[in-house]
Design an enzyme around this catalytic site. Structure first.
Site, short mmCIF file in Angstrom:
data_model
loop_
_atom_site.label_atom_id
_atom_site.label_comp_id
_atom_site.label_asym_id
_atom_site.label_seq_id
_atom_site.Cartn_x
_atom_site.Cartn_y
_atom_site.Cartn_z
N ARG A 179 35.92 59.63 -15.03
CA ARG A 179 37.00 60.02 -13.77
C ARG A 179 37.38 60.02 -12.75
O ARG A 179 37.53 60.89 -11.55
CB ARG A 179 38.10 60.73 -14.40
CG ARG A 179 39.05 60.69 -15.39
CD ARG A 179 39.96 59.49 -15.63
NE ARG A 179 40.45 59.59 -16.97
CZ ARG A 179 40.14 58.70 -17.76
NH1 ARG A 179 39.15 58.37 -17.46
NH2 ARG A 179 40.50 58.70 -19.03
N CYS A 228 47.16 62.44 -19.18
CA CYS A 228 46.40 63.67 -19.38
C CYS A 228 46.74 64.46 -18.10
O CYS A 228 46.23 64.03 -16.77
CB CYS A 228 44.83 63.21 -19.72
SG CYS A 228 44.56 62.54 -21.26
N GLU A 298 42.90 66.91 -14.32
CA GLU A 298 42.56 65.81 -14.33
C GLU A 298 43.29 65.47 -13.35
O GLU A 298 43.19 64.52 -12.01
CB GLU A 298 42.64 64.68 -15.14
CG GLU A 298 42.65 63.37 -14.95
CD GLU A 298 42.64 61.69 -16.43
OE1 GLU A 298 42.05 62.71 -17.06
OE2 GLU A 298 43.74 61.39 -16.00
N1 EPU Z 1 43.72 65.33 -30.98
C1 EPU Z 1 44.21 66.44 -31.19
N2 EPU Z 1 46.07 66.52 -30.78
C2 EPU Z 1 46.51 66.11 -29.64
C3 EPU Z 1 46.05 64.64 -29.00
C4 EPU Z 1 44.73 64.88 -29.38
O1 EPU Z 1 44.14 66.75 -32.24
O2 EPU Z 1 47.37 66.84 -29.25
C5 EPU Z 1 42.66 64.62 -30.82
C6 EPU Z 1 42.83 63.17 -31.45
O3 EPU Z 1 43.58 62.94 -33.03
C7 EPU Z 1 41.70 63.33 -31.56
C8 EPU Z 1 40.97 63.24 -29.80
O4 EPU Z 1 41.92 64.55 -30.21
O5 EPU Z 1 40.68 62.98 -32.66
C9 EPU Z 1 41.46 62.11 -29.00
O6 EPU Z 1 42.69 61.82 -28.64
P1 EPU Z 1 43.12 60.88 -28.15
O7 EPU Z 1 42.37 59.61 -29.10
O8 EPU Z 1 44.43 60.94 -27.90
O9 EPU Z 1 42.74 60.41 -26.47
P2 EPU Z 1 42.01 61.80 -25.39
O10 EPU Z 1 40.59 61.84 -25.26
O11 EPU Z 1 42.75 62.63 -25.92
C10 EPU Z 1 41.56 59.53 -24.12
C11 EPU Z 1 41.78 59.47 -22.48
C12 EPU Z 1 42.79 58.96 -21.97
C13 EPU Z 1 43.36 57.61 -22.80
C14 EPU Z 1 42.77 57.80 -24.01
C15 EPU Z 1 42.92 56.48 -24.95
C16 EPU Z 1 41.10 61.52 -20.83
C17 EPU Z 1 41.24 63.06 -20.37
N3 EPU Z 1 41.87 61.01 -21.63
O12 EPU Z 1 42.19 60.77 -24.31
O13 EPU Z 1 43.31 58.82 -20.83
O14 EPU Z 1 44.67 56.89 -22.37
O15 EPU Z 1 41.41 58.62 -24.38
O16 EPU Z 1 41.52 55.68 -24.47
O17 EPU Z 1 39.98 60.99 -20.97
C18 EPU Z 1 44.93 59.56 -18.66
O18 EPU Z 1 43.48 59.73 -17.97
O19 EPU Z 1 45.53 60.48 -18.19
C19 EPU Z 1 44.70 59.12 -19.93
C20 EPU Z 1 46.03 59.02 -20.50
#
Ligand code: EPU
Length: 303
Positions: A179, A228, A298
């Site tokens: 990021r 996010c 972020e």
């Molecule tokens: N999870 C939970 N509870 C929640 C949300 C997530 O337990 O309320 C768990 C999920 O089950 C999973 C883990 O946390 O095991 C990661 O969650 P997710 O797969 O949704 O991915 P993320 O790391 O939260 C990242 C990026 C997103 C991007 C997604 C998909 C960041 C901060 N976020 O989300 O980017 O769309 O991967 O590739 O790096 C953004 O930057 O605005 C954004 C949405």
């Protein structure tokens, strides 16, 4: 109040709007009013405008699609500059029979770029589908998902540096990180070159549809948001930490931690920036107390 009127009259080829509701300038639909919104029609008028602002020491901010920013609640006496009229060029340069470079203006939206990739059979940028950003914003933030980030496909950036000198910086000279675009301080992105391969439009469309389906399944779409809110701490997931700390659904005014994904704050109607900041403060405090982890924002809080 700044003397914007006098200033913009000295620059030609700039469309100006006064007292624009900030909610129109960001996907969160939060904020008061932007006193002056300027849209240069050409790169030259952008340069002249920036030169004048710098000479007079007046504050300005380039805003892309407004998907990662939090506007102030009151009247904001910054000039908001949009590049959606001066930086929307798109051009393909062939490298060989199988690959090439897409040169794209920073004011173009990624959704539009992805559509063009499907139409022309350019593959490699599918992961950008569903990221609600402009090309410029995506480069500045090194936007990305689990499937890739801008830095993986970027070849070079054409930009204005702090002294308004035009420079083309190859990807190898940008210290990009999670990021973070690694751009020189104060740089304004004009264009970015992305590496693509040639593929079948049908296959590219299929990949895009699959990614969009996955996004809709796991991320909140019903209410306005800024995606996010926090970066994932190294090796951890901000969403999982906030969820485990019990904040899903936590609400201040109309700002709520999404019950769908805990790293998203959604605007349930008339959330103010103060509401959002209060949710952020409480969530941060709760996660620090419970897990000893400091969450880093972020989303960019505009001051
Ligand atoms: N999870 C939970 N509870 C929640 C949300 C997530 O337990 O309320 C768990 C999920 O089950 C999973 C883990 O946390 O095991 C990661 O969650 P997710 O797969 O949704 O991915 P993320 O790391 O939260 C990242 C990026 C997103 C991007 C997604 C998909 C960041 C901060 N976020 O989300 O980017 O769309 O991967 O590739 O790096 C953004 O930057 O605005 C954004 C949405």
């Amino acid at each position: 109040m700044k003397d914007w009127e006098r200033l913009v009259n000295t620059v030609t080829d700039v469309d100006v709007q006064w007292d624009v509701p900030a909610s129109r300038l960001n996907t969160f639909r939060v904020g008061g009013t932007a006193r002056c919104v300027a849209r240069p029609r050409t790169e030259d008028s952008l340069k002249t405008l920036l030169k004048t602002l710098k000479a007079e020491g007046l504050p300005w901010t380039i805003v892309g699609n407004g998907s990662n920013v939090l506007f102030p609640d009151g009247a904001w006496d910054h000039m908001v500059i949009l590049l959606d009229r001066c930086a929307t060029r798109l051009e393909y340069q062939r490298r060989d029979d199988r690959s090439g470079t897409v040169r794209v203006g920073s004011g173009l939206k990624l959704t539009h770029l992805v559509k063009l990739c499907i139409r022309h059979g350019w593959t490699g940028l599918e992961f950008l589908a569903g990221i609600p950003a402009t090309v410029g914003g995506a480069v500045v933030m090194n936007a990305g998902t689990r499937d890739g980030a801008v830095g993986d496909v970027l070849e070079r950036v054409r930009l204005l540096d702090e002294t308004l000198r035009e420079r083309t910086v190859p990807r190898s000279e940008l210290p990009m990180g999670y990021r973070s675009g690694g751009l020189p301080p104060g740089a304004v992105v004009l264009e970015a070159d992305f590496r693509v391969m040639l593929g079948l439009p049908r296959c590219i469309a299929g990949k895009v549809a699959k990614l969009l389906r996955e996004r809709r399944r796991s991320q909140p779409a019903r209410w306005p948001s800024a995606g996010c809110v926090f970066k994932n701490p190294p090796g951890l997931s901000a969403g999982a930490l906030i969820d485990q700390a019990g904040f899903k659904g936590y609400r201040v005014g109309d700002a709520q931690v999404s019950p769908v994904h805990a790293n998203w704050i959604v605007n349930r109607g008339r959330a103010t920036r103060a509401d959002v900041l209060e949710v952020i403060r409480t969530v941060r405090h709760g996660v620090r107390e419970r897990f000893g982890v400091d969450l880093e924002l972020e989303v960019r809080v505009l001051e």
